[in-house]
Design an enzyme around this catalytic site. Sequence first.
Site, mmCIF file in Angstrom:
data_model
loop_
_atom_site.group_PDB
_atom_site.id
_atom_site.type_symbol
_atom_site.label_atom_id
_atom_site.label_comp_id
_atom_site.label_asym_id
_atom_site.label_seq_id
_atom_site.Cartn_x
_atom_site.Cartn_y
_atom_site.Cartn_z
ATOM 1 N N ASP A 135 -64.333 81.203 -14.739
ATOM 2 C CA ASP A 135 -65.309 80.796 -13.740
ATOM 3 C C ASP A 135 -64.941 79.361 -13.342
ATOM 4 O O ASP A 135 -64.289 78.653 -14.106
ATOM 5 C CB ASP A 135 -66.709 80.853 -14.363
ATOM 6 C CG ASP A 135 -67.756 80.228 -13.466
ATOM 7 O OD1 ASP A 135 -67.780 80.548 -12.274
ATOM 8 O OD2 ASP A 135 -68.551 79.408 -13.975
ATOM 9 N N ASP A 178 -69.760 80.202 -18.189
ATOM 10 C CA ASP A 178 -70.811 79.360 -18.771
ATOM 11 C C ASP A 178 -71.838 80.159 -19.549
ATOM 12 O O ASP A 178 -72.734 79.588 -20.168
ATOM 13 C CB ASP A 178 -71.494 78.508 -17.698
ATOM 14 C CG ASP A 178 -72.181 79.356 -16.634
ATOM 15 O OD1 ASP A 178 -72.442 80.551 -16.887
ATOM 16 O OD2 ASP A 178 -72.458 78.824 -15.551
ATOM 17 N N ASP A 184 -72.600 84.338 -15.796
ATOM 18 C CA ASP A 184 -71.358 85.092 -15.945
ATOM 19 C C ASP A 184 -71.469 86.208 -16.982
ATOM 20 O O ASP A 184 -70.450 86.752 -17.402
ATOM 21 C CB ASP A 184 -70.223 84.143 -16.346
ATOM 22 C CG ASP A 184 -69.761 83.289 -15.184
ATOM 23 O OD1 ASP A 184 -69.452 83.851 -14.125
ATOM 24 O OD2 ASP A 184 -69.732 82.055 -15.330
#
Length: 622
Positions: A328, A517, A521
């Site tokens: 991410d 995180d 996600d």
Amino acid sequence: MSRKLKKRLIRIIITGTLFIPVFIVDKVIDLSSVFNSDLGWLFPLFIYLTIYLIISYDILIKAAKNIAHGRVFDENFLMIVATIGAFAIKEFPEAVAVMLFYQVGEFFQDLAVGKSRKEISSLMDIKAEVANVIKSDGSTEEVEVELVELDTLIKVLPGDKIPLDGIIVKGSSSLDTKALTGESIPREITVGEEVVSGAINLDSPLEIKVTKTYENSTVNKILELVENSTNAKSSQEKFITKFAKWYTPVVVISAILVALIGSLVTKDYMTWISRSLNFLVVSCPCAIVISVPLSFFISIGRAAKLGILIKGSTYLENFNKARTFAFDKTGTLTKGNFVVTNIYPSDKKDEILEAAYIVERDSNHPIALSIKNAYKGEIKEEYEIKNIPGKGMSAQNKNNRILVGNMALLKENSINLEEIDEVGTIVYVAKNGNYLGAIVIKDEVKEESKELISYLSKEKISTIMLTGDNERVASEVASSLALTSYRHSLLPQDKVGEIDKIIKSNKNGELLVYIGDGINDAPSLARSDIGIAMGALGSDAAIEASNIVLMNDNLTSVIKAKKIAKKTMNIVTQNIVFALAVKLTILILSVFGIASIWLAVFGDVGVALLCILNALRSGKIK
């Protein structure tokens, strides 16, 4: 050292103290000749059998209990059969020596496991048993943490562990979070900030409003994760379990066949029975059965002390195989907090920042916070602030009208501007109908992101960024970090689709790691082969969805975890290959009469000790 280990050590010392002088005297004068009789061998038998029972009574009891419960073929059974067989063929010293060295091996095994459990136990000590609940009259009452309800006010004194997650309502202090994150630097906290259970209050008393019951608290989630980490076994551990199940009966049958066939062919029964006993001693699978799970156990414990929680040895093994890492962007590769990077024109920098600050000073939007952090002056004038949805904000008093926002806002107010062509969020500023300039705001790339990507690149591992940002922002971040590739403009469900494509494209059993995180996600973490949630302190979503949890917000922990995984698997492979190679060699030598029972003892106890000592290196990284 535990009481049980101390007792075993005392028995080993007593046995060694008795055995060595008896063995020396026996070799010098032959104890069977002390009494001039055909039954003279009963004298050394009595002495050696007495010493044997001192060192082996617990093994005899274990073997008997296992046989009674239908578990015949284990290492206890092998040792008993081998040593009783040695007594039967009048190899008395060898029988005692086999059991003595076997107990020495068991002692060092238990010592190693005990040391590892102690490391785990130090982590498990993060739980506070009681909380000091503040009553209506201001006094406090000790209440078990499991019974404290939501919104209860609790008091935490200096030196105490924070018992439950909550928000500080009174006081400021420093927190020791080393047991949770592996970070040694204390964290400064004050009123309004969230704190998590398991941290230690260092300086001043705190009053905390409980936001999570113990069942849902950070400390309970961590303890459950560590306690259950042994449930997810690696393929090596599963193999060893099956191997031991079939290996021992095959060895016993093979030993019987060696004795029978050799005796029938040569008519030399004593020689072939002795060789079959060597066969039994050396074939004990202790070295592998003990050292492989021990390696994983030690590594998981040491990783936990570094703030890296691994949910089981299977994930440690798979992490070593991973050759593709997907990330991410916001909050993972970047800091997730915006900063002012440029102001155009630069000669009007102070005026532009001041005007923007006037408009944004009461806002908590990330863009507003970056402007407030950049402006160092003070504004005393009062302005009426108005939000203009989708475009920006305005501030007006009797003297001035300031506009701060996107291009559409200024064009709507017929203000000519100079368009800024730069990657980032562009905030345009106008005052009293005149264009002042523009502020460029970007999300900062973490320094540790560069360190991690550099490490993975050296290891020939592919790195992919999955982000919802536009192509220009994604391209700049990917270029600055030297990522292998990137995907942009992705919704959460699109990320899962991209992960599916990557997994399908991987060949030769290569696995995909996704690092996020842990909150937004969760779907991607769950779909990947190995999900790593970072900065997950206090995040339930992270702990639930991921396979590896980094309790701090530092990507260098991924490097540590990768090194631990690599070293652990190397040690596991070394132990399996070494143990099988040595045992197979001595087994062959035993069949041909080249190996004595003393070499067989080394093949069992010596190899087991070497494998255990090697396993103790697991998890140790520079």
